[in-house]
Write an enzyme that holds these catalytic residues in place. Structure first.
Site, PDB file in Angstrom:
ATOM      1  N   ASP A  30      -2.831  -0.228  33.181  1.00  0.00           N
ATOM      2  CA  ASP A  30      -3.005   0.622  32.004  1.00  0.00           C
ATOM      3  C   ASP A  30      -2.231   0.000  30.849  1.00  0.00           C
ATOM      4  O   ASP A  30      -1.004   0.066  30.793  1.00  0.00           O
ATOM      5  CB  ASP A  30      -2.493   2.036  32.275  1.00  0.00           C
ATOM      6  CG  ASP A  30      -3.433   2.839  33.164  1.00  0.00           C
ATOM      7  OD1 ASP A  30      -4.272   2.225  33.849  1.00  0.00           O
ATOM      8  OD2 ASP A  30      -3.316   4.078  33.185  1.00  0.00           O
ATOM      9  N   LYS A  32      -8.261   5.119  27.488  1.00  0.00           N
ATOM     10  CA  LYS A  32      -7.325   6.177  27.874  1.00  0.00           C
ATOM     11  C   LYS A  32      -6.713   6.778  26.622  1.00  0.00           C
ATOM     12  O   LYS A  32      -6.404   6.064  25.666  1.00  0.00           O
ATOM     13  CB  LYS A  32      -6.252   5.580  28.789  1.00  0.00           C
ATOM     14  CG  LYS A  32      -5.134   6.520  29.206  1.00  0.00           C
ATOM     15  CD  LYS A  32      -4.168   5.803  30.150  1.00  0.00           C
ATOM     16  CE  LYS A  32      -2.921   6.613  30.439  1.00  0.00           C
ATOM     17  NZ  LYS A  32      -1.981   5.899  31.338  1.00  0.00           N
ATOM     18  N   LYS A  70     -10.060   8.088  30.548  1.00  0.00           N
ATOM     19  CA  LYS A  70      -8.906   8.678  31.207  1.00  0.00           C
ATOM     20  C   LYS A  70      -8.180   9.595  30.234  1.00  0.00           C
ATOM     21  O   LYS A  70      -7.787   9.189  29.150  1.00  0.00           O
ATOM     22  CB  LYS A  70      -7.947   7.596  31.713  1.00  0.00           C
ATOM     23  CG  LYS A  70      -6.698   8.159  32.402  1.00  0.00           C
ATOM     24  CD  LYS A  70      -5.866   7.065  33.049  1.00  0.00           C
ATOM     25  CE  LYS A  70      -4.559   7.611  33.613  1.00  0.00           C
ATOM     26  NZ  LYS A  70      -3.748   6.575  34.290  1.00  0.00           N
TER      27      LYS A  70
END
Length: 306
Positions: free
Chosen positions: A108, A180, A209
């Protein structure tokens, strides 16, 4: 965004404990976490069937070694360039390569937020240069991740809608697998408006996300409605939830199916990013103020001095 009980009930009916758990990246990213707590995080993820444990890169090798004696399907997810995104591209790529060598399945990465904000304010070659910087950053981290799933954290609280769309398009072009919303350390967490905008931009080609401030079952329902309203999107490859409250969320699922008392009729402003602009750059604050003045739900904001 106005979200009604009727909007959320089909999602409640569709979710099972196992299905919901498979979306959750079980997270500990605070700077004070100890090794003992990180290992407990992994054990909890195994027990509840979460998609992954999401940790800082210093714990990558620790989790990898622990998984050898405690094998499971739980993935190792590590954050890169976290939480500010202001490291150089080379440093982010090195960190991605490091965690991948330590056994990370997912990365991430925090995007360079300042560069993303620059793009929409520039023209011509200067705009192309700023966009190229961000695109190359994503590409190089994807390459360094060497087959790991890459989720790019946009930190949407610092971005306008136009900038969020631009960032999503760059992430897709750069080969990322997910976009995300937030780090959980920025000015805002995951808001339905941003999540829906992200999903509309990437379609079903990338995952989305939701992360930042997701603490209860109602937060999960709203996020799912915004980012994975179609049943085909409710898979771990298309939708994730980053949270440190996953166990509590799962434990309330049965109650939510038993009774609809969980739903409280919302004032739309309470789940709108326009209501939380005090820590934002002035340019973004001004955009939200303009939206409030023309919003069909602005009757709820009589108390706001706009």
């Amino acid at each position: 965004m106005l979200i009604t009980k009727e909007d959320l009930l089909p999602i409640v009916e569709d979710l099972t404990e196992r299905k919901l758990a498979s979306f959750i990246d079980h997270t500990k990213l605070k700077p004070h976490e100890s090794e003992k707590k990180i290992l407990v995080l992994y054990d909890e993820a195994v027990r509840y069937g979460f998609a992954s444990v999401c940790v800082n890169s210093c714990w990558a090798q620790t989790i990898h070694n622990y998984r050898k004696s405690n094998p499971s399907d739980v993935k190792l997810c590590c954050v890169v360039g976290f939480p500010l995104g202001q490291m150089s591209t080379e440093v982010k790529a090195f960190e991605a390569s490091y965690v991948r060598k330590c056994g990370a399945h997912e990365v991430d990465m925090v995007i360079n937020i300042g560069k993303v904000r620059e793009i929409t304010g520039l023209k011509g070659r200067e705009r192309e240069s700023a966009r190229y910087y961000v695109l190359e950053e994503v590409k190089k981290v994807v390459k360094a991740a060497d087959g790991a799933i890459v989720k790019v954290i946009l930190e949407t609280g610092y971005l306008s809608d136009t900038q969020i769309v631009e960032a999503c398009e760059i992430c897709e072009e750069g080969g990322a697998h997910f976009v995300k919303s937030s780090t959980g350390f920025g000015p805002m967490g995951a808001y339905p408006h941003h999540l829906r905008l992200m999903r509309e931009t990437v379609g079903d080609r990338l995952g989305v996300k939701a992360a930042g401030g997701i603490r209860n079952f109602l937060d999960v329902l709203r996020s799912t409605y915004a980012a994975a309203n179609a049943r085909g999107l409710r898979t771990p490859s298309k939708f994730r939830i980053g949270t440190s409250a996953g166990i509590n969320i799962l434990n309330t699922l049965g109650w939510a199916k038993f009774s609809d008392a969980w739903f409280v009729e919302e004032i739309p402003c309470k789940i709108c990013p326009s209501n939380y602009t005090s820590r934002l750059p002035i340019a973004i604050q001004n955009e939200y103020v303009k939206k409030c003045r023309t919003c069909p739900h602005n009757k709820y904001r009589k108390f706001k001095d706009f």
